[in-house]
Write an enzyme that holds these catalytic residues in place. Structure first.
Site, PDB file in Angstrom:
ATOM      1  CG  PHE A 101      -8.036   1.573   0.073  1.00 48.17           C
ATOM      2  CD1 PHE A 101      -6.922   1.614  -0.714  1.00 48.17           C
ATOM      3  CD2 PHE A 101      -8.359   0.716   1.214  1.00 48.17           C
ATOM      4  CE1 PHE A 101      -6.061   0.455  -0.553  1.00 48.17           C
ATOM      5  CE2 PHE A 101      -7.446  -0.366   1.172  1.00 48.17           C
ATOM      6  CZ  PHE A 101      -6.338  -0.631   0.512  1.00 48.17           C
ATOM      7  CD  GLU A 104      -5.770  -8.860  -9.094  1.00 48.94           C
ATOM      8  OE1 GLU A 104      -6.117  -9.705  -8.364  1.00 48.94           O
ATOM      9  OE2 GLU A 104      -4.913  -8.381  -9.261  1.00 48.94           O
ATOM     10  CG  ASP A 105      -7.966  -8.136  -5.609  1.00 54.54           C
ATOM     11  OD1 ASP A 105      -7.459  -8.012  -6.667  1.00 54.54           O
ATOM     12  OD2 ASP A 105      -7.552  -8.123  -4.400  1.00 54.54           O
ATOM     13  NE  ARG A 123      -6.177 -10.756   2.646  1.00 53.33           N
ATOM     14  CZ  ARG A 123      -5.223  -9.948   1.560  1.00 53.33           C
ATOM     15  NH1 ARG A 123      -5.991  -9.654   0.657  1.00 53.33           N
ATOM     16  NH2 ARG A 123      -3.948  -9.730   1.761  1.00 53.33           N
ATOM     17  CG  ASP A 132      -5.768   1.289  -8.085  1.00 53.33           C
ATOM     18  OD1 ASP A 132      -6.313   2.234  -8.382  1.00 53.33           O
ATOM     19  OD2 ASP A 132      -4.961   1.393  -6.859  1.00 53.33           O
TER      20      ASP A 132
HETATM   21  P1  IMP Z   1      -2.728  -2.136  -9.437  1.00 55.64           P
HETATM   22  O1  IMP Z   1      -1.545  -2.824  -9.805  1.00 55.64           O
HETATM   23  O2  IMP Z   1      -2.543  -0.664  -9.259  1.00 55.64           O
HETATM   24  O3  IMP Z   1      -3.743  -2.351 -10.513  1.00 55.64           O
HETATM   25  O4  IMP Z   1      -3.146  -2.570  -8.217  1.00 55.64           O
HETATM   26  C1  IMP Z   1      -3.870  -3.908  -8.111  1.00 55.64           C
HETATM   27  C2  IMP Z   1      -3.763  -4.407  -6.584  1.00 55.64           C
HETATM   28  O5  IMP Z   1      -3.556  -3.380  -5.647  1.00 55.64           O
HETATM   29  C3  IMP Z   1      -4.829  -5.170  -6.154  1.00 55.64           C
HETATM   30  O6  IMP Z   1      -4.572  -6.539  -6.703  1.00 55.64           O
HETATM   31  C4  IMP Z   1      -5.256  -4.968  -4.750  1.00 55.64           C
HETATM   32  O7  IMP Z   1      -4.138  -6.061  -4.156  1.00 55.64           O
HETATM   33  C5  IMP Z   1      -4.516  -3.582  -4.536  1.00 55.64           C
HETATM   34  N1  IMP Z   1      -5.568  -2.709  -4.440  1.00 55.64           N
HETATM   35  C6  IMP Z   1      -5.984  -1.696  -5.151  1.00 55.64           C
HETATM   36  N2  IMP Z   1      -6.881  -0.989  -4.950  1.00 55.64           N
HETATM   37  C7  IMP Z   1      -7.219  -1.633  -3.612  1.00 55.64           C
HETATM   38  C8  IMP Z   1      -8.442  -1.336  -2.743  1.00 55.64           C
HETATM   39  O8  IMP Z   1      -9.106  -0.120  -2.759  1.00 55.64           O
HETATM   40  N3  IMP Z   1      -8.426  -2.116  -1.595  1.00 55.64           N
HETATM   41  C9  IMP Z   1      -7.632  -3.167  -1.393  1.00 55.64           C
HETATM   42  N4  IMP Z   1      -6.687  -3.284  -2.143  1.00 55.64           N
HETATM   43  C10 IMP Z   1      -6.527  -2.622  -3.490  1.00 55.64           C
HETATM   44 MG    MG Z   2      -4.461  -8.211  -4.931  1.00 53.34          MG
END
Ligand code: IMP
Ligand code: MG
Length: 185
Positions: A155, A102-103, A168, A106
């Site tokens: 962000f 996973e990238d 991207r 958050d």
């Molecule tokens: P989570 O479910 O809140 O953990 O969010 C994860 C997803 O939110 C990641 O897979 C990203 O697609 C997106 N995301 C969260 N923070 C960022 C950021 O700073 N830049 C770009 N995408 C983000």
């Molecule tokens: Mg993502």
């Protein structure tokens, strides 16, 4: 499309630093999975550059599959806690050693939902490899077995991560100056 130089606050992780750390992760993963095959599952679309570079640094036999998820409330930059599978796996993961790629983690809701979903399909093992960890924003506890970088609550974009689906392709991770960013359209 706006030139990213106009809203780039700073290069948080440059290309060389990214690639060096990814090589380390690949080495660690190769050691810990020695004697096994790894089934990598990449969460589209943000994880694709990381997957492509990471898999070239892994020396044990591996296979790859993809899935895509979306948070309810498309376009939102914050997860809502409800995650929907929009692209399912193409192959079975029963009895396989699965490593989720996973990238960024958050709030943690995306990974938590995906892990819950994958567990029901009975993999032999299931671990998470995340390039970035915004640890300060975690709302639900999730295991990250392999983490590239812990980053501050800002962000970020580039290296697979998008701003409104663009940028991207940049080879580095940058932070955004929101007041200087103009969404497309
Ligand atoms: P989570 O479910 O809140 O953990 O969010 C994860 C997803 O939110 C990641 O897979 C990203 O697609 C997106 N995301 C969260 N923070 C960022 C950021 O700073 N830049 C770009 N995408 C983000
Ligand atoms: Mg993502």
């Amino acid at each position: 499309m706006q030139d990213y130089h106009e809203f780039l606050e700073e290069v948080l992780i440059d290309e060389q630093t990214l690639q060096r750390r990814i090589a380390e992760l690949g080495e660690q993963i190769s050691q810990e999975y020695r004697g096994k095959d790894i089934h990598l599952i990449c969460i589209l679309r943000g994880g694709m550059l990381f997957l492509a570079d990471l898999m070239r640094c892994i020396t044990v036999p591996l296979t790859v599959d993809f899935m895509a998820v979306s948070s309810y409330g498309a376009g939102a930059r914050q997860s809502t806690g409800h995650v929907r599978i929009t692209l399912d796996l193409q192959t079975s993961i029963i009895d396989r050693d699965v490593l989720l790629v996973e990238d960024i983690v958050d709030s943690g809701y995306t990974i938590a939902s995906v892990l819950e979903f994958l567990e029901t399909r009975r993999p032999r093992s299931l671990r998470v490899c995340a390039l970035l960890d915004k640890a300060g924003r975690r709302e639900i506890d999730v295991p990250i077995h392999y983490c590239g970088f812990v980053i501050p609550d800002k962000f970020v974009f580039g290296y697979g991560l998008d701003m409104d689906e663009y940028y991207r392709n940049l080879p580095f991770i940058g932070t955004v100056a929101p007041q200087r960013y103009q969404p497309p359209g």
